[in-house]
Design a protein around this motif. Structure first.
Motif, PDB file in Angstrom:
ATOM      1  N   THR A  88       1.061  -1.268   0.090  1.00 15.40           N
ATOM      2  CA  THR A  88       0.123  -0.181   0.029  1.00 15.40           C
ATOM      3  C   THR A  88       0.854   1.402  -0.017  1.00 15.40           C
ATOM      4  N   ASP A  89       2.042   1.192   0.912  1.00 10.69           N
ATOM      5  CA  ASP A  89       2.801   2.284   0.808  1.00 10.69           C
ATOM      6  C   ASP A  89       3.603   2.535  -0.354  1.00 10.69           C
ATOM      7  N   GLN A  90       3.859   1.465  -1.107  1.00  9.00           N
ATOM      8  CA  GLN A  90       4.499   1.566  -2.547  1.00  9.00           C
ATOM      9  C   GLN A  90       3.771   2.184  -3.801  1.00  9.00           C
ATOM     10  N   PHE A  91       2.123   1.864  -3.667  1.00 12.63           N
ATOM     11  CA  PHE A  91       1.331   2.052  -4.625  1.00 12.63           C
ATOM     12  C   PHE A  91       0.471   3.153  -4.194  1.00 12.63           C
ATOM     13  N   GLY A  92       0.353   3.694  -3.215  1.00 11.19           N
ATOM     14  CA  GLY A  92      -0.311   4.763  -2.657  1.00 11.19           C
ATOM     15  C   GLY A  92      -1.780   4.283  -1.997  1.00 11.19           C
ATOM     16  N   SER A  93      -2.274   3.138  -2.346  1.00  9.78           N
ATOM     17  CA  SER A  93      -3.602   2.784  -1.689  1.00  9.78           C
ATOM     18  C   SER A  93      -3.866   1.309  -2.101  1.00  9.78           C
ATOM     19  N   VAL A  94      -4.759   0.488  -1.229  1.00 10.64           N
ATOM     20  CA  VAL A  94      -4.869  -0.801  -1.253  1.00 10.64           C
ATOM     21  C   VAL A  94      -5.425  -1.029  -2.504  1.00 10.64           C
ATOM     22  N   ASP A  95      -6.508  -0.129  -3.016  1.00 12.89           N
ATOM     23  CA  ASP A  95      -7.261  -0.297  -4.704  1.00 12.89           C
ATOM     24  C   ASP A  95      -6.452  -0.298  -5.573  1.00 12.89           C
ATOM     25  N   LYS A  96      -4.928   0.430  -5.464  1.00 17.18           N
ATOM     26  CA  LYS A  96      -3.967   0.437  -6.490  1.00 17.18           C
ATOM     27  C   LYS A  96      -3.441  -0.844  -6.387  1.00 17.18           C
ATOM     28  N   VAL A  97      -2.939  -1.445  -5.387  1.00 21.10           N
ATOM     29  CA  VAL A  97      -2.197  -2.675  -5.337  1.00 21.10           C
ATOM     30  C   VAL A  97      -3.199  -3.821  -5.803  1.00 21.10           C
ATOM     31  N   ILE A  98      -4.477  -3.821  -5.385  1.00 22.19           N
ATOM     32  CA  ILE A  98      -5.407  -4.719  -5.844  1.00 22.19           C
ATOM     33  C   ILE A  98      -5.377  -4.850  -7.501  1.00 22.19           C
ATOM     34  N   LYS A  99      -5.578  -3.660  -8.080  1.00 24.40           N
ATOM     35  CA  LYS A  99      -5.671  -3.490  -9.574  1.00 24.40           C
ATOM     36  C   LYS A  99      -4.401  -3.842 -10.205  1.00 24.40           C
ATOM     37  N   ALA A 100      -3.155  -3.349  -9.589  1.00 28.49           N
ATOM     38  CA  ALA A 100      -1.714  -3.898 -10.072  1.00 28.49           C
ATOM     39  C   ALA A 100      -1.739  -5.210 -10.413  1.00 28.49           C
ATOM     40  N   TYR A 101      -1.835  -5.978  -9.201  1.00 27.88           N
ATOM     41  CA  TYR A 101      -1.554  -7.353  -9.367  1.00 27.88           C
ATOM     42  C   TYR A 101      -2.682  -8.357  -9.663  1.00 27.88           C
ATOM     43  N   GLY A 102      -4.085  -7.516 -10.344  1.00 32.90           N
ATOM     44  CA  GLY A 102      -5.005  -8.280 -10.977  1.00 32.90           C
ATOM     45  C   GLY A 102      -5.809  -9.158  -9.993  1.00 32.90           C
ATOM     46  N   PHE A 103      -5.913  -8.725  -8.565  1.00 32.55           N
ATOM     47  CA  PHE A 103      -6.774  -9.520  -7.698  1.00 32.55           C
ATOM     48  C   PHE A 103      -8.309  -9.014  -7.634  1.00 32.55           C
ATOM     49  N   ASN A 104      -9.186  -9.670  -7.203  1.00 36.85           N
ATOM     50  CA  ASN A 104     -10.548  -9.371  -7.260  1.00 36.85           C
ATOM     51  C   ASN A 104     -10.811  -8.228  -6.123  1.00 36.85           C
ATOM     52  N   ASP A 105     -10.364  -8.544  -4.912  1.00 39.69           N
ATOM     53  CA  ASP A 105     -10.437  -7.780  -4.067  1.00 39.69           C
ATOM     54  C   ASP A 105      -9.404  -7.680  -3.052  1.00 39.69           C
ATOM     55  N   LEU A 106      -9.688  -7.053  -1.575  1.00 38.87           N
ATOM     56  CA  LEU A 106      -8.541  -7.297  -0.688  1.00 38.87           C
ATOM     57  C   LEU A 106      -8.389  -8.784  -0.139  1.00 38.87           C
ATOM     58  N   ASP A 107      -9.740  -9.200   0.132  1.00 38.71           N
ATOM     59  CA  ASP A 107      -9.525 -10.683   0.498  1.00 38.71           C
ATOM     60  C   ASP A 107      -8.898 -11.620  -0.300  1.00 38.71           C
ATOM     61  N   ASP A 108      -9.160 -11.538  -1.462  1.00 40.76           N
ATOM     62  CA  ASP A 108      -8.318 -12.233  -2.596  1.00 40.76           C
ATOM     63  C   ASP A 108      -6.865 -12.192  -2.436  1.00 40.76           C
ATOM     64  N   LEU A 109      -6.480 -10.889  -2.371  1.00 36.46           N
ATOM     65  CA  LEU A 109      -5.054 -10.505  -2.156  1.00 36.46           C
ATOM     66  C   LEU A 109      -4.469 -11.119  -1.065  1.00 36.46           C
ATOM     67  N   LYS A 110      -5.165 -10.886   0.243  1.00 35.97           N
ATOM     68  CA  LYS A 110      -4.723 -11.520   1.339  1.00 35.97           C
ATOM     69  C   LYS A 110      -4.595 -12.868   1.434  1.00 35.97           C
ATOM     70  N   LYS A 111      -5.502 -13.746   0.500  1.00 32.51           N
ATOM     71  CA  LYS A 111      -5.475 -15.301   0.740  1.00 32.51           C
ATOM     72  C   LYS A 111      -4.075 -15.654  -0.235  1.00 32.51           C
ATOM     73  N   GLU A 112      -3.843 -14.858  -1.129  1.00 25.06           N
ATOM     74  CA  GLU A 112      -2.567 -15.277  -1.983  1.00 25.06           C
ATOM     75  C   GLU A 112      -1.246 -14.994  -0.824  1.00 25.06           C
ATOM     76  N   LEU A 113      -1.299 -13.830  -0.113  1.00 24.85           N
ATOM     77  CA  LEU A 113      -0.312 -13.441   0.624  1.00 24.85           C
ATOM     78  C   LEU A 113      -0.299 -14.569   1.430  1.00 24.85           C
ATOM     79  N   TYR A 114      -1.412 -15.235   2.428  1.00 25.56           N
ATOM     80  CA  TYR A 114      -1.323 -15.990   3.507  1.00 25.56           C
ATOM     81  C   TYR A 114      -0.714 -17.036   3.211  1.00 25.56           C
ATOM     82  N   SER A 115      -1.008 -17.674   1.731  1.00 20.76           N
ATOM     83  CA  SER A 115      -0.191 -18.903   1.218  1.00 20.76           C
ATOM     84  C   SER A 115       1.320 -18.690   1.112  1.00 20.76           C
ATOM     85  N   VAL A 116       1.736 -17.520   0.549  1.00 20.50           N
ATOM     86  CA  VAL A 116       3.303 -17.256   0.420  1.00 20.50           C
ATOM     87  C   VAL A 116       3.870 -17.352   1.733  1.00 20.50           C
TER      88      VAL A 116
END
Length: 444
Positions: A95-123
């Motif tokens: 979020t700090d790198q991109f400026g907002s959570v929405d921009k992170v989700i869009k940049a990495y192609g996730f559906n929403d914050l939960d989708d992003l967190k699910k991938e990060l949880y696995s990693v």
């Protein structure tokens, strides 16, 4: 030790999709796409200084998967709390790198914050397993002074002594432009007025869009999902967990300014809350007064009328550094030293030419919470770029020697574990030449 990454691949129109299973190790899989994206990550993080082949990257990934596989066999335990904490830190970093959570989700192609967190949880789950298994292998390893000396002599004889970058220690003195009592009272009165209007039926979302100084309000209407591990300020989280659904708080203060908050709903351990933030106005006259004060203090230090340490104690408004003589800690390492080659460009430009004891000019700054201030920095200590010396750089050489010894231990462990671990490699990747016998060739 082997590198661990939190690697997410940005979606771009030029990106080529790579599919296929490269290797299976135990129950863990390395995909062809993993090789490419982790290789790109290494090259980006090293700013192009490290070039790594597909085969080298595959061997690195296979070692990680081998560690993760045996961590499970060895009953290494990983708690949900430690993984969730890492996930929240990763979200905060991106979020700090991109400026907002929405921009992170869009940049990495996730559906929403939960989708992003699910991938990060696995990693992060796998990363924790790998780290703990490495620690299990190396926890009793240490180096003696003689081993450090022999390691240094070996590097010297081979002409491979490392170059240590210039390192510096910095301290700062900060004088903030503090809003007047009347301005604070105006803000509190306005927030109480808004609170009353919301209690009488007005929409807090609309009030937030019109009145809030939170930069995210245009995209989220002031609404946030809050857990106890979320990267929100303490006051914000405490208020979210103290309210009942529908309840509106009294105005409360944080480093960002003054807020009111309404709790929208409770979802298990999560609170959904909407807030309105208002920050006091700082007139130009107050900014000039603050600048003049900072310049006078800096000048008194240069003239010897007061020491920097005395000035920090008397004048500095920065609570994080005031009680440590203004010492600035490196946020990336948690240490007091800074590598000149790895500094934020704006800070580098201010301090790169300073010698020990010299001050920067007084300059304006504004932190993420909107506080305005004037500050200056002193060069507390400086060591210029140099070839490693055993006496002056003993601690660093010791760390290098210990790292090498631990890497050798993990390599020895891996060579033994490969023998009794199920490994299936695709035909294309069997063409690679590896340091370890991943292909289980009998001639080796």
């Amino acid at each position: 030790m082997i590198a661990l990454f939190v690697c997410l691949t940005i979606n771009t129109s030029a990106q080529i999709k790579i599919d296929g299973v490269a290797v299976v190790i135990g129950k863990n899989i390395v995909l062809d796409s993993d090789i490419e994206k982790f290789k790109q990550e290494v090259e980006v993080r090293s700013e192009g200084k490290i070039q790594i082949s597909d085969c080298e990257m595959l061997e690195e990934l296979m070692q990680q998967k081998l560690l993760a596989h045996h961590a499970v066999i060895d009953s290494v335990t990983v708690s949900d709390e430690e993984i969730s904490t890492r996930v929240e830190r990763s979200v905060a970093y991106f979020t700090d790198q991109f400026g907002s959570v929405d921009k992170v989700i869009k940049a990495y192609g996730f559906n929403d914050l939960d989708d992003l967190k699910k991938e990060l949880y696995s990693v992060q789950s796998e990363n924790v397993l790998i780290e703990k298994e490495q620690l299990k292998i190396t926890e009793k390893i240490d180096v003696t002074p003689e081993e450090v000396r022999l390691y240094y002599v070996g590097l010297k004889e081979a002409g491979e002594l490392p170059e240590f970058s210039a390192e510096i220690e910095l301290a700062q003195l900060v004088i903030k432009a503090k809003p007047s009592k009347a301005e604070k009272e105006r803000i509190l009165a306005k927030l109480n007025e808004i609170k009353k209007e919301i209690e009488e039926g007005s929409s807090i979302k609309m009030k937030a869009i019109i009145n809030s100084d939170d930069p995210g309000v245009t995209s989220n209407g002031g609404k946030y999902e809050v857990t106890k591990d979320s990267p929100f300020i303490k006051e914000f989280k405490e208020m979210a967990f103290s309210l009942d659904v529908g309840q509106i708080s009294k105005p409360f203060e944080s480093d960002f300014g003054y807020h009111i908050m309404q709790l929208q709903e409770i979802r298990g351990n999560m609170r959904v809350a909407t807030h309105i933030l208002m920050q006091p106005n700082v007139p130009e006259s107050l900014l000039m007064e603050t600048k003049n004060t900072a310049e006078k203090v800096a000048n008194d230090i240069k003239l010897g009328n007061i020491t920097f340490t005395e000035a920090v104690q008397k004048y500095s408004d920065d609570e994080d550094t005031k009680n440590d003589d203004g010492l600035l800690m490196n946020p990336y390492t948690g240490e007091s030293t800074w590598d000149l080659t790895r500094m934020d460009p704006s800070l580098y430009a201010r301090v790169a030419e300073l010698q020990k004891g010299e001050l920067t000019d007084v300059y304006f700054d504004e932190n993420r919470s909107g506080e305005k201030m004037y500050k200056f920095i002193v060069m507390r200590d400086r060591t210029n770029t140099h070839t490693a010396d055993l006496v002056n750089d003993y601690v660093k050489v010791q760390e290098l020697a210990l790292t090498k010894k631990k890497e050798e231990a993990v390599t020895k462990w891996a060579k033994e574990k490969i023998k009794d671990t199920y490994i299936k490699m695709s035909k294309d990747h069997r063409k690679c030449k590896f340091d370890k016998n991943w292909k289980k060739e009998t001639s080796r």
